[in-house]
Design an enzyme around this catalytic site. Structure first.
Site, PDB file in Angstrom:
ATOM      1  N   GLU A  71      82.260  58.839 107.906  1.00 32.22           N
ATOM      2  CA  GLU A  71      83.245  58.807 108.982  1.00 32.22           C
ATOM      3  C   GLU A  71      83.234  57.417 109.603  1.00 32.22           C
ATOM      4  OE1 GLU A  71      83.080  63.115 110.967  1.00 32.22           O
ATOM      5  OE2 GLU A  71      81.144  62.086 110.961  1.00 32.22           O
ATOM      6  N   ASN A  82      87.934  59.491 107.483  1.00 38.43           N
ATOM      7  CA  ASN A  82      86.944  60.245 106.720  1.00 38.43           C
ATOM      8  C   ASN A  82      87.078  59.957 105.230  1.00 38.43           C
ATOM      9  OD1 ASN A  82      86.315  61.301 109.163  1.00 38.43           O
ATOM     10  ND2 ASN A  82      87.107  63.346 108.759  1.00 38.43           N
ATOM     11  N   THR A 141      88.155  58.816 113.638  1.00 36.33           N
ATOM     12  CA  THR A 141      87.482  58.310 112.452  1.00 36.33           C
ATOM     13  C   THR A 141      88.335  58.500 111.212  1.00 36.33           C
ATOM     14  OG1 THR A 141      86.350  60.417 112.078  1.00 36.33           O
ATOM     15  CG2 THR A 141      85.177  58.747 113.371  1.00 36.33           C
TER      16      THR A 141
END
Length: 351
Positions: free
Chosen positions: A267, A222, A220
């Site tokens: 995320e 962030n 992910t």
């Protein structure tokens, strides 16, 4: 995001003070207001600006204020901004206006009499030929300036004034920024987007994470959003603009209760994507709210649910159609499925 533009169209001009205001916009038609969200009600003002500008053969632009007057007068109260200045300018440009003027809203500006705003700024400094505002726009010290006051002042000073009445949704309710904030806070993303006339987006810089997402098979990117942001915690189908290319994805906004229940972060897992995103600025539009954030008893259960979330997000995105010409213009950029492979993002994060 990038915007569609005819080759002959003049470049969009953004000024953040009267001193920066370009001569090419002087003598134009101005739309005045806060325009947080630039929703369908606001767009009626923008449309009227463009109509008047085309009729008179002059530029059409927007005037807004920063910080938002509400944040200035009550700084102790959290205020969920829908469109920070850069996002507002992006939307206004995509709509087709020639520029945007952001006036600093400070104590000195708040103390200006309504007559000074009209006579000194609108008539003398900007030399406007026409002004367009919403039905509820007030200005000047103690909000003494009303739409009727602006109209009568325009008659005296030689410029026209159009007042745009409230705009209703398909259910007959007034479209407002507060309704949209409330919908986003409740996870009613589809409703919020319908009121906006485009898919609401946030922007942020990708920060370092603990790389747990990559270990789960879902790396992910962030992004820490404004602390006053009131997005409902949960899982979303999203579209992401990275280096001018549109990508599909799924995102979690929340505290990761399965792991650390830590600081709130967005995320974003970008489908079918490799590379490095750290330090890059991403624009993430919320397509639909899939489910609330929850704590899982095991990593295996979490991964199984992430697989379901991803499939649901892909399905939601596959059925998308532009909500309006503005929505189409905002996303008139290459899609990753159709674009050459780029060095994009592995965005390692928490998931």
């Amino acid at each position: 995001m990038s915007h569609s533009a005819e080759p002959a169209q003049k470049a969009f001009q953004l000024a953040t003070s009267l001193d920066e205001f370009p001569d090419t916009l002087k003598g134009g038609v101005v739309g005045i207001g806060n325009f947080d969200g630039v929703h369908r009600g606001h767009q009626a003002v923008l449309e009227r600006v463009m109509e008047e500008a085309a009729s008179l053969g002059v530029p059409g632009y927007l005037m807004t204020f920063e910080p938002h007057p509400r944040a200035f007068f009550t700084p102790q109260k959290p205020f969920f901004r829908l469109t920070p200045p850069h996002a507002k300018a992006e939307i206004v440009q995509a709509f087709g206006l020639d520029g945007m003027l952001i006036l600093p809203f400070d104590a000195a500006f708040a103390a200006r009499e309504a007559s000074e705003f009209v006579e000194d700024i609108l008539a003398r400094r900007l030399g406007i030929v026409h002004a367009v505002t919403g039905y509820d726009f007030h200005f000047g010290r103690k909000r003494a300036g009303s739409p009727d006051y602006l109209r009568s002042s325009g008659e005296a000073l030689g410029f026209g004034v159009s007042i745009v009445e409230r705009v209703h949704d398909e259910g007959g309710q007034t479209i407002s920024s507060s309704r949209i904030r409330d919908a986003i806070a409740k996870g009613e993303t589809v409703e919020a987007n319908a009121l906006l006339g485009y898919r609401w987006f946030v922007e942020g810089t990708v920060q370092d994470g603990d790389k747990r997402g990559r270990e789960l098979g879902y790396p992910t990117a962030n992004i820490a959003l404004d602390p006053d942001c009131e997005i409902a915690h949960g899982i979303y189908a999203v579209r992401v603009v990275i280096d001018g290319v549109l990508h599909d994805g799924v995102a979690n906004y929340g505290r990761r209760p399965t792991f650390d229940n830590g600081a709130v972060v967005l995320e974003v897992h970008v489908f079918d994507f490799k590379g490095d995103l750290y330090g890059k600025t991403l624009e993430v539009s919320l397509v639909s709210y899939l489910r609330g954030e929850e704590k899982f008893d095991s990593i295996e259960a979490l991964i199984a649910q992430m697989d379901i979330d991803s499939a649901q997000a892909r399905a939601a995105i596959a059925s998308l159609r532009p909500l309006s010409p503005l929505d189409r213009a905002l996303y008139d950029i290459p899609h990753a499925q159709d674009a050459p492979t780029r060095n994009a993002a592995d965005g390692e994060g928490n998931a």
